[in-house]
Design a protein around this motif. Structure first.
Motif, PDB file in Angstrom:
ATOM      1  N   GLY A 154       0.643  -1.209  -0.027  1.00 60.07           N
ATOM      2  CA  GLY A 154       0.069   0.033   0.125  1.00 60.07           C
ATOM      3  C   GLY A 154       0.865   1.316   0.171  1.00 60.07           C
ATOM      4  O   GLY A 154       2.066   1.056  -0.528  1.00 60.07           O
ATOM      5  N   ARG A 162      -2.229   3.033   3.815  1.00 59.10           N
ATOM      6  CA  ARG A 162      -3.447   3.026   3.089  1.00 59.10           C
ATOM      7  C   ARG A 162      -3.365   1.898   1.937  1.00 59.10           C
ATOM      8  O   ARG A 162      -2.465   1.909   1.135  1.00 59.10           O
ATOM      9  CB  ARG A 162      -3.659   4.357   2.331  1.00 59.10           C
ATOM     10  CG  ARG A 162      -4.891   4.513   1.194  1.00 59.10           C
ATOM     11  CD  ARG A 162      -4.723   5.803   0.262  1.00 59.10           C
ATOM     12  NE  ARG A 162      -5.847   6.031  -0.484  1.00 59.10           N
ATOM     13  CZ  ARG A 162      -5.919   5.399  -1.607  1.00 59.10           C
ATOM     14  NH1 ARG A 162      -5.090   4.770  -2.235  1.00 59.10           N
ATOM     15  NH2 ARG A 162      -7.187   5.676  -2.556  1.00 59.10           N
ATOM     16  N   SER A 167      -5.652   0.160  -1.382  1.00 53.65           N
ATOM     17  CA  SER A 167      -6.637   0.171  -2.282  1.00 53.65           C
ATOM     18  C   SER A 167      -7.404  -1.247  -2.220  1.00 53.65           C
ATOM     19  O   SER A 167      -6.578  -2.157  -1.608  1.00 53.65           O
ATOM     20  CB  SER A 167      -5.940   0.316  -3.587  1.00 53.65           C
ATOM     21  OG  SER A 167      -5.574   1.808  -3.697  1.00 53.65           O
ATOM     22  N   GLN A 198      -4.886  -4.790  -1.937  1.00 57.89           N
ATOM     23  CA  GLN A 198      -3.722  -4.506  -1.305  1.00 57.89           C
ATOM     24  C   GLN A 198      -3.693  -4.913   0.119  1.00 57.89           C
ATOM     25  O   GLN A 198      -4.836  -5.049   0.609  1.00 57.89           O
ATOM     26  CB  GLN A 198      -3.366  -3.061  -1.360  1.00 57.89           C
ATOM     27  CG  GLN A 198      -3.045  -2.506  -2.994  1.00 57.89           C
ATOM     28  CD  GLN A 198      -2.679  -1.060  -3.042  1.00 57.89           C
ATOM     29  OE1 GLN A 198      -2.976  -0.154  -1.902  1.00 57.89           O
ATOM     30  NE2 GLN A 198      -1.588  -0.794  -3.801  1.00 57.89           N
ATOM     31  N   SER A 240     -12.994  -5.067  -2.079  1.00 55.01           N
ATOM     32  CA  SER A 240     -13.774  -4.000  -2.981  1.00 55.01           C
ATOM     33  C   SER A 240     -14.798  -3.152  -2.213  1.00 55.01           C
ATOM     34  O   SER A 240     -15.595  -2.380  -2.813  1.00 55.01           O
ATOM     35  CB  SER A 240     -14.079  -4.334  -4.098  1.00 55.01           C
ATOM     36  OG  SER A 240     -15.021  -5.512  -3.939  1.00 55.01           O
ATOM     37  N   TRP A 267     -11.102   2.661   0.033  1.00 55.63           N
ATOM     38  CA  TRP A 267      -9.639   2.381   0.428  1.00 55.63           C
ATOM     39  C   TRP A 267      -9.909   2.049   1.790  1.00 55.63           C
ATOM     40  O   TRP A 267     -10.878   2.193   2.412  1.00 55.63           O
ATOM     41  CB  TRP A 267      -9.028   3.844   0.601  1.00 55.63           C
ATOM     42  CG  TRP A 267      -9.867   5.058   1.027  1.00 55.63           C
ATOM     43  CD1 TRP A 267     -10.347   6.040   0.324  1.00 55.63           C
ATOM     44  CD2 TRP A 267      -9.858   5.427   2.249  1.00 55.63           C
ATOM     45  NE1 TRP A 267     -10.875   6.999   1.160  1.00 55.63           N
ATOM     46  CE2 TRP A 267     -10.695   6.578   2.281  1.00 55.63           C
ATOM     47  CE3 TRP A 267      -9.569   4.797   3.624  1.00 55.63           C
ATOM     48  CZ2 TRP A 267     -11.237   7.308   3.430  1.00 55.63           C
ATOM     49  CZ3 TRP A 267      -9.905   5.607   4.609  1.00 55.63           C
ATOM     50  CH2 TRP A 267     -10.669   6.682   4.749  1.00 55.63           C
ATOM     51  N   THR A 268      -9.068   1.561   2.293  1.00 55.57           N
ATOM     52  CA  THR A 268      -8.979   0.906   3.853  1.00 55.57           C
ATOM     53  C   THR A 268      -7.308   1.376   4.300  1.00 55.57           C
ATOM     54  O   THR A 268      -6.440   1.044   3.573  1.00 55.57           O
ATOM     55  CB  THR A 268      -9.109  -0.472   3.855  1.00 55.57           C
ATOM     56  OG1 THR A 268     -10.203  -1.030   3.096  1.00 55.57           O
ATOM     57  CG2 THR A 268      -8.848  -1.076   5.110  1.00 55.57           C
ATOM     58  N   VAL A 269      -7.443   2.112   5.485  1.00 57.21           N
ATOM     59  CA  VAL A 269      -6.329   2.548   6.294  1.00 57.21           C
ATOM     60  C   VAL A 269      -6.113   1.605   7.337  1.00 57.21           C
ATOM     61  O   VAL A 269      -6.885   1.349   8.153  1.00 57.21           O
ATOM     62  CB  VAL A 269      -6.487   3.984   6.720  1.00 57.21           C
ATOM     63  CG1 VAL A 269      -5.166   4.243   7.666  1.00 57.21           C
ATOM     64  CG2 VAL A 269      -6.512   4.875   5.446  1.00 57.21           C
TER      65      VAL A 269
END
Length: 667
Positions: free
Chosen positions: A68, A91, A93, A96, A218, A222-224
Motif C-alpha cells: 500500500g 492506505r 486500495s 492490497q 472492494s 480505500w482501507t487504512v
C-alpha cells in the motif's frame, strides 16, 4: 510559521480534510524483517516502566510488509495521519495488503483501521480478509461509529451547515453571523474521529514467526490500517457455583433482550449470597442494569459480550437523557449510591454514534463506593466510565476502553480515595482520563500506570480542580486538538485546587499540540488559569516529554482574565525533555515556577518563551522562573534555561518557527 518536512501541514489543518498522502513504506518485494513491536509507536525501551502492562503486542502497519502507501507523518487535526498512532498509517486500495509477523504465540487479533463514511453520513461496512497459517477468516469493518463533523457537539452529517453560525471560526478568523457575506465553509467541515477497532478470535493458536496478512476488499474505496494488536487469549473463566444468567432466561445468541434475566440473576445472587456469572456468548441488553452489593463476572472480555442498541426514550428522563442503552449503573448518589459492586471479565459494547451530553449512555456509571471494576472491555459508548459522587474507594484496574464518543473515564464531583490503575485507553472523543471537581472537590484519587493514546479532542489526562490527587507512571501519546498530554485546568466551573497535586514519572509522546483557536502551540503538560488562580502545592517530578510538537511545558491564562489570575509556585524537578518544536517552557500568565534537574535536548526555539501577562513592563515579565540547579541541555539557541532569562526576562515570541526534532532516543 515554518514547519519541518517531518511534520507537514500543521498550519493547514482544515485544508487537509481526509486527504491521503502516499509515502514510502516496507515494499512487498523486500525481505521480511523481524516484527517491530512498539508501545505508543515507540521503542518500548523509551517508555519502560510507564503506562499499562498489557497482554497484547502492538505493531504499527508502517513497520510491516505491505504493498500500500504510507500516509504521514502528519500532526494536523482533521487528517487521517494526524489521528493515527505514531501519526503514520498505511492506505490500501482494494486487493492490497499489510502483512505482519507474529512476535509471539497468538490466537486473537485487534485491528485499528479506517474506511470511508457514506456520502450522506451514517457509515458503511466492508469485509477485510485475515489470512494466517493457510486459512482465511473475514473481519467486518465499519465506519458507523466513526466520522464526526462540524462544531461541538458535532454531527454525523457531512453535509450539514454550521451548527453554531455565531461562533468564531478559526479557519477564516471571523464570526460568521457578523460577516457580510457569511463565509462559505467547505463541506464536510472539520471531519474527525476517523478510526475504529475490531477484534477477532482466530480459532487456534499460531506460533511466533507466522504471517498475518490483512487484505482490503472492494467493499470500500480505500482501507487504512493503523496497527495490529496480537494476543494469546486464555481459556474462558468458569464459575459453576454462581447465579448463572442463562438459568434465568438470558440468551447467549443475542437474538432476544436479556436485561430482565440479568435483573433476576442479580436479585437471586443477593439473596443467596452468590456471585453472578455470565457464560460465553453475546447478550443483548438495551438499558441500564442497576447494580448494588453484587459481584458480576464473565468468562473473559473476549468471550462474554454484553451488547445493546441505543434506544430513544418516549420523553426525556429527569437527568435530561433522551436515550438509554447498555450500561451497568450504581444508584444515584442522591439515592445513597451503591456499594460493594464488583464487575469483571466481560465486554460492554454500545451503539452510540452521536454526542448528546445529557444522555446517560455510558458503559459504567452512577455512584459506586467500595467497589472494583477489573478486566472489562468497553467500546462504542459515550463515556466508558462516568462517576457522579459523592462516592469513595473505587478501584478501576486492567480495563480496555476504546472508541468512545467522549471520555474514557471521568471522576465527576466528589469522588474520593479512588484508584485508576493499569488501564489501556485509545481513540476517545474527549479527555482520556479526567477528574472534574464540579460543585464538590475530588480528593485523594490516583491515576497510575495507565496508557492513553490518540484522544481526538482534548487531553490524555486532565485534572480540573480538586485536593491531594496524584497522576503517576502514565503513558500518554498523540493528542490531536484542543488539548494535549497532561492538563491541569482551573476551568469548567471546577472547585479550586487545594492541598497538593502530585504529577510524577509520566511519559508524554508527540504532544504539545497546535491550539487551533489561539493559533499557538500548547505544552505536553499545560496549566490553564481560566476561572481562578492556581496556587496549590503542585509538584511535577520525573516526567519525560518526548517529541513535542511545540512546547514541553506551558503555563497560560486567557486574554480576558490575564490580569486577574495567576499560576504560582509550581515546582518541576528531574524532568527529561527530548525534542521540542519550539520551547521547553512557555509562560503566558502571571506567577512563578521553579526548575531543578530539568534536562533538555533538541530544543527548536528559545528555551523559555516568557510573555507573562502581555503587559511588557520595563521591570520584566509578570512570570518569574527560579533556577534550583541542574538544568542542563538546550538546542539551537544554547542552554534552555540561560542566566539572562532569569528571573523574569521577557522573551516573548508567540509563533516562533517550528523546528521538528529528531526522533527520541534512549537518554
Amino acid at each position: 510559521m515554518s514547519v519541518n518536512a517531518r511534520w507537514p501541514a500543521l498550519a493547514t489543518a482544515c485544508a487537509v480534510g481526509i486527504g491521503l498522502a502516499a509515502g514510502a513504506g516496507v515494499p512487498a518485494g523486500a525481505a521480511p524483517a523481524a516484527p517491530v513491536v512498539t508501545r505508543a509507536g515507540l521503542d518500548p525501551a523509551l517508555v519502560a516502566g510507564r503506562g499499562a502492562t498489557v497482554d497484547f503486542a502492538e505493531q504499527e502497519a508502517e513497520n510491516a510488509r505491505h504493498n500500500g502507501a504510507v500516509i504521514g507523518p502528519d500532526r494536523a487535526a482533521y487528517s487521517l495521519a494526524g489521528e493515527a498512532s505514531g501519526r503514520t498509517a498505511v492506505r490500501l486500495s482494494p486487493g492490497q495488503y499489510v502483512e505482519f509477523t507474529l512476535p509471539g504465540p497468538a490466537n486473537a487479533v485487534n485491528v485499528r483501521y479506517s474506511i470511508p463514511d457514506a456520502p450522506t453520513g451514517g457509515g458503511i461496512t466492508a469485509p477485510l480478509a485475515v489470512a494466517v497459517g493457510g486459512s482465511t477468516r473475514t473481519m467486518t469493518l465499519t465506519s458507523q461509529y466513526a466520522y464526526l463533523y462540524n462544531q461541538y457537539p458535532f454531527t454525523n452529517d457531512p453535509n450539514a451547515g454550521l451548527l453554531h453560525p455565531d461562533w468564531w471560526i478559526t479557519e477564516c478568523a471571523c464570526v460568521p453571523s457578523a460577516t457580510t457575506p457569511a463565509p462559505e465553509i467547505a463541506k464536510p467541515f472539520r471531519p474527525m474521529h476517523f478510526y475504529d477497532e475490531q477484534r477477532l478470535l482466530l480459532g487456534r493458536t499460531y506460533r511466533a514467526g507466522e504471517k498475518i496478512r490483512l487484505t482490503a476488499s472492494s467493499g470500500a474505496a480505500w482501507t487504512v490500517i493503523d496497527l495490529l494488536d496480537t494476543q494469546l487469549v486464555g481459556l474462558p473463566h468458569v464459575n459453576l457455583r454462581a447465579s448463572n444468567v442463562r438459568l434465568f432466561g438470558a440468551d447467549p445468541t443475542g437474538r432476544r433482550d436479556s436485561a430482565a434475566a440479568f435483573d433476576k440473576a442479580i436479585a437471586f445472587a443477593r439473596k443467596a449470597r452468590l456471585k453472578v456469572y455470565v457464560p460465553p456468548g453475546t447478550y443483548q441488553v438495551n438499558r441500564h442494569i442497576v447494580v448494588d452489593d453484587v459481584t458480576i463476572e464473565g468468562a473473559g472480555s473476549w468471550y462474554t459480550i454484553i451488547k445493546g442498541r441505543q434506544v430513544a426514550l418516549d420523553e426525556p428522563a429527569p437527568d435530561g437523557s433522551v436515550h438509554t442503552g447498555v450500561g451497568f449503573y450504581g444508584r444515584d448518589a442522591a439515592d445513597g449510591g451503591s456499594r460493594n459492586v464488583h464487575l469483571s471479565g466481560f465486554a460492554i459494547e454500545g451503539d452510540v454514534r452521536e454526542r448528546i451530553d445529557t444522555d446517560q449512555v455510558n458503559g459504567v456509571g452512577g455512584a459506586l463506593s467500595d467497589s472494583t471494576l477489573d478486566g472489562l472491555y468497553i467500546r462504542h459508548t459515550k463515556v466508558g466510565m462516568w462517576f457522579d459522587g459523592p462516592m469513595s474507594n473505587l478501584t478501576v484496574t486492567n480495563n480496555v476502553i476504546v472508541d468512545q464518543i467522549a471520555d474514557a473515564l471521568n471522576f465527576h464531583t466528589g469522588v474520593t480515595n479512588s484508584v485508576v490503575r493499569n488501564n489501556f485507553i485509545r481513540n476517545t472523543g474527549d479527555d482520556g482520563l479526567a477528574m472534574w471537581s464540579e460543585k464538590t472537590a475530588n480528593a485523594g484519587n490516583t491515576f497510575d500506570h495507565n496508557t492513553v493514546q490518540t484522544p481526538t479532542l482534548a487531553n490524555g489526562i486532565a485534572i480540573y480542580g480538586g485536593t491531594d490527587n496524584t497522576v503517576s507512571g502514565n503513558l500518554v501519546a498523540d493528542p490531536i486538538r484542543e488539548g494535549s498530554g497532561i492538563h491541569v485546568g482551573s476551568r469548567f466551573g471546577a472547585e479550586p485546587f487545594a492541598g497538593g497535586l502530585t504529577i510524577k514519572n509520566n511519559t508524554v509522546v508527540r504532544a504539545g499540540t497546535f491550539e487551533l483557536n489561539w493559533k499557538i502551540g500548547l505544552g505536553a503538560i499545560w496549566f490553564y488559569a481560566l476561572d481562578r488562580s492556581i496556587s496549590a502545592n503542585i509538584r511535577v517530578t520525573g516526567d519525560h516529554y518526548l517529541d513535542n510538537t511545540y512546547n514541553a511545558i506551558m503555563l497560560v491564562s486567557d486574554w480576558g482574565v490575564k490580569d486577574l489570575y495567576s499560576i504560582d509556585g509550581v515546582r518541576f524537578s528531574d524532568i527529561r525533555v527530548d525534542g521540542t518544536g519550539t520551547s521547553v517552557v512557555s509562560a503566558r500568565v502571571a506567577g512563578s515556577a521553579s526548575f531543578e534537574n530539568v534536562d533538555a535536548r533538541n530544543v527548536g526555539a528559545v528555551g523559555v518563551n516568557n510573555c507573562g501577562s502581555f503587559n511588557f513592563r520595563p521591570t520584566g515579565s509578570e512570570f518569574a522562573l527560579t533556577d534550583l540547579g541542574g538544568n542542563d541541555g538546550g538546542g539551537t539557541t544554547g542552554p534552555w534555561l540561560a542566566s539572562w532569562e532569569l528571573p523574569n526576562t521577557i522573551t516573548c515570541d508567540d509563533r516562533p518557527p517550528v523546528v521538528a526534532p529528531p526522533a527520541p532516543t534512549t537518554w
